[in-house]
Design a protein around this motif. Structure first.
Motif, short mmCIF file in Angstrom:
data_model
loop_
_atom_site.label_atom_id
_atom_site.label_comp_id
_atom_site.label_asym_id
_atom_site.label_seq_id
_atom_site.Cartn_x
_atom_site.Cartn_y
_atom_site.Cartn_z
N GLU A 16 0.84 -1.20 0.00
CA GLU A 16 0.00 0.00 0.00
C GLU A 16 0.87 1.25 0.00
OE1 GLU A 16 -3.30 2.04 2.90
OE2 GLU A 16 -3.15 -0.15 2.87
N GLY A 17 0.50 2.21 -0.82
CA GLY A 17 1.21 3.48 -0.89
C GLY A 17 2.37 3.50 -1.87
N TRP A 18 2.75 2.35 -2.43
CA TRP A 18 3.84 2.32 -3.40
C TRP A 18 3.32 2.74 -4.77
CZ3 TRP A 18 7.96 -2.05 -3.20
CH2 TRP A 18 8.48 -2.16 -1.91
N LYS A 19 4.18 3.42 -5.55
CA LYS A 19 3.84 3.73 -6.93
C LYS A 19 3.62 2.41 -7.68
CE LYS A 19 5.81 6.87 -9.34
NZ LYS A 19 6.76 7.72 -10.07
N PRO A 20 2.73 2.42 -8.67
CA PRO A 20 2.49 1.18 -9.44
C PRO A 20 3.76 0.68 -10.13
CG PRO A 20 0.82 2.84 -9.94
CD PRO A 20 1.87 3.52 -9.11
N ALA A 21 3.94 -0.61 -10.09
CA ALA A 21 5.05 -1.24 -10.82
C ALA A 21 4.66 -1.30 -12.29
CB ALA A 21 5.30 -2.64 -10.28
N LYS A 22 5.58 -0.94 -13.18
CA LYS A 22 5.29 -0.96 -14.61
C LYS A 22 6.07 -2.09 -15.26
CE LYS A 22 4.34 3.95 -15.07
NZ LYS A 22 4.69 5.18 -15.76
N GLY A 23 5.36 -3.12 -15.72
CA GLY A 23 6.00 -4.22 -16.42
C GLY A 23 6.64 -5.26 -15.53
N TYR A 24 6.35 -5.24 -14.25
CA TYR A 24 6.86 -6.25 -13.33
C TYR A 24 6.00 -6.23 -12.07
CZ TYR A 24 8.89 -2.37 -10.71
OH TYR A 24 9.06 -1.22 -9.99
N ALA A 25 6.16 -7.23 -11.23
CA ALA A 25 5.50 -7.27 -9.93
C ALA A 25 6.56 -7.08 -8.85
CB ALA A 25 4.78 -8.61 -9.74
N ASN A 26 6.19 -6.42 -7.76
CA ASN A 26 7.12 -6.29 -6.63
C ASN A 26 7.28 -7.61 -5.90
OD1 ASN A 26 7.94 -3.45 -6.55
ND2 ASN A 26 5.75 -3.09 -6.42
N GLY A 27 6.24 -8.41 -5.88
CA GLY A 27 6.29 -9.71 -5.24
C GLY A 27 5.17 -10.60 -5.75
N VAL A 28 5.40 -11.90 -5.65
CA VAL A 28 4.41 -12.89 -6.08
C VAL A 28 4.39 -14.00 -5.05
CG1 VAL A 28 3.77 -14.55 -7.87
CG2 VAL A 28 4.84 -12.39 -8.52
N VAL A 29 3.18 -14.38 -4.60
CA VAL A 29 3.01 -15.51 -3.70
C VAL A 29 2.41 -16.64 -4.52
CG1 VAL A 29 1.78 -16.38 -1.68
CG2 VAL A 29 2.67 -14.05 -1.67
N ALA A 30 2.98 -17.84 -4.39
CA ALA A 30 2.49 -18.99 -5.15
C ALA A 30 2.72 -20.26 -4.34
CB ALA A 30 3.21 -19.08 -6.48
N GLU A 31 1.95 -21.29 -4.67
CA GLU A 31 2.11 -22.58 -4.01
C GLU A 31 2.07 -23.67 -5.07
OE1 GLU A 31 -0.40 -25.25 -0.86
OE2 GLU A 31 -0.29 -23.10 -0.52
N GLY A 32 3.01 -24.62 -5.01
CA GLY A 32 3.06 -25.70 -5.99
C GLY A 32 4.48 -26.22 -6.12
N ARG A 33 4.76 -26.89 -7.25
CA ARG A 33 6.10 -27.41 -7.52
C ARG A 33 6.95 -26.30 -8.12
NH1 ARG A 33 6.71 -31.56 -11.25
NH2 ARG A 33 5.23 -30.44 -12.55
N VAL A 34 8.15 -26.12 -7.61
CA VAL A 34 9.02 -25.03 -8.06
C VAL A 34 9.94 -25.53 -9.17
CG1 VAL A 34 10.74 -23.32 -7.38
CG2 VAL A 34 8.92 -23.94 -5.79
N LEU A 35 9.97 -24.79 -10.27
CA LEU A 35 10.85 -25.07 -11.40
C LEU A 35 11.83 -23.93 -11.52
CD1 LEU A 35 11.67 -26.49 -14.10
CD2 LEU A 35 9.86 -25.13 -15.20
N PHE A 36 13.11 -24.25 -11.52
CA PHE A 36 14.16 -23.25 -11.71
C PHE A 36 14.68 -23.41 -13.12
CE2 PHE A 36 14.06 -24.36 -7.23
CZ PHE A 36 13.94 -23.12 -6.63
N VAL A 37 14.54 -22.38 -13.93
CA VAL A 37 14.99 -22.41 -15.32
C VAL A 37 16.33 -21.70 -15.41
CG1 VAL A 37 14.43 -21.80 -17.70
CG2 VAL A 37 12.58 -22.38 -16.10
N GLY A 38 17.33 -22.42 -15.85
CA GLY A 38 18.66 -21.84 -16.01
C GLY A 38 18.65 -20.71 -17.01
N GLY A 39 19.65 -19.86 -16.95
CA GLY A 39 19.73 -18.71 -17.84
C GLY A 39 19.61 -19.10 -19.30
N GLN A 40 18.68 -18.44 -19.97
CA GLN A 40 18.46 -18.68 -21.40
C GLN A 40 18.94 -17.48 -22.19
OE1 GLN A 40 17.14 -21.70 -22.62
NE2 GLN A 40 17.57 -22.20 -20.48
N ILE A 41 19.65 -17.76 -23.26
CA ILE A 41 20.14 -16.70 -24.13
C ILE A 41 19.35 -16.75 -25.44
CG2 ILE A 41 22.39 -16.50 -23.04
CD1 ILE A 41 23.56 -18.24 -25.26
N GLY A 42 19.67 -15.84 -26.34
CA GLY A 42 18.89 -15.68 -27.55
C GLY A 42 19.26 -16.60 -28.69
N TRP A 43 19.61 -17.83 -28.39
CA TRP A 43 19.83 -18.77 -29.48
C TRP A 43 18.72 -19.80 -29.52
CZ3 TRP A 43 25.21 -21.05 -27.72
CH2 TRP A 43 25.07 -21.81 -26.57
N THR A 44 18.65 -20.52 -30.65
CA THR A 44 17.60 -21.51 -30.87
C THR A 44 17.92 -22.78 -30.11
OG1 THR A 44 18.72 -22.49 -32.78
CG2 THR A 44 17.25 -20.60 -33.20
#
Length: 134
Positions: free
Chosen positions: A9-37
Motif C-alpha cells: 500500500e502506498g507504493w507507486k504502481p510497478a510498470k512491467g513487473y510485480a514487486n512480489g508474487v506468492v504462489a504454491e506448488g512445484r518449483v521449477l528453476f529455469v537456467g539462464g536462457q540466451i537468444g539462441w535456438t
C-alpha cells in the motif's frame, strides 16, 4: 495454480513487473536462457530478437515441465548494454508481450560486462511455480 501479486500500500504502481508474487506448488528453476535456438544458433544478432528468443526458450522449458506462462513467478535479466535496453523500451515491451502476454512476474535486471557466449546480448533466468498435479 494461482498466484497473488503483492503490491505494498502506498507504493507507486510497478510498470512491467510485480514487486512480489506468492504462489504454491512445484518449483521449477529455469537456467539462464540466451537468444539462441534449440540448436544453439543465434538467428538474431539484435538485442530485441535475442530477448524474444530467450523468453521463448524459457516458455518452452516451462511448458516441457507441464506449466504455462502464467506459472512464471520470477525473471532475472542480465543485459550487456544498458543504453540499448533503455533506448528500445517500447520495442522491449512489444516483444515481451508477444511472448509473455500481459503476465508480469517479479523481475530483476542486472547490467553485466559480458556473457559467456560472446554473441549473447541478454540472458534471462526464471522461476516458475507449477500446479502440484502437473
Amino acid at each position: 495454480m494461482s498466484t497473488i501479486t503483492i503490491h505494498p500500500e502506498g507504493w507507486k504502481p510497478a510498470k512491467g513487473y510485480a514487486n512480489g508474487v506468492v504462489a504454491e506448488g512445484r518449483v521449477l528453476f529455469v537456467g539462464g536462457q540466451i537468444g539462441w535456438t534449440a540448436q544453439q544458433v543465434f538467428e538474431s544478432h539484435d538485442f530485441i530478437g535475442q530477448m524474444e528468443q530467450a523468453l521463448r526458450n524459457i516458455v518452452e522449458v516451462v511448458e516441457a515441465a507441464g506449466g504455462e506462462v502464467r506459472d512464471i513467478t520470477r525473471l532475472t535479466w542480465y543485459v550487456t548494454d544498458k543504453q540499448e535496453y533503455l533506448a528500445r523500451q517500447s520495442e522491449v515491451g512489444v516483444a515481451y508481450r508477444e511472448v509473455m502476454g500481459y503476465h508480469f512476474p517479479a523481475m530483476t535486471m542486472v547490467v553485466v560486462a559480458a556473457l559467456v557466449e560472446d554473441e549473447a546480448k541478454v540472458e534471462i533466468e526464471a522461476t516458475a511455480v507449477l500446479p502440484a498435479s502437473a
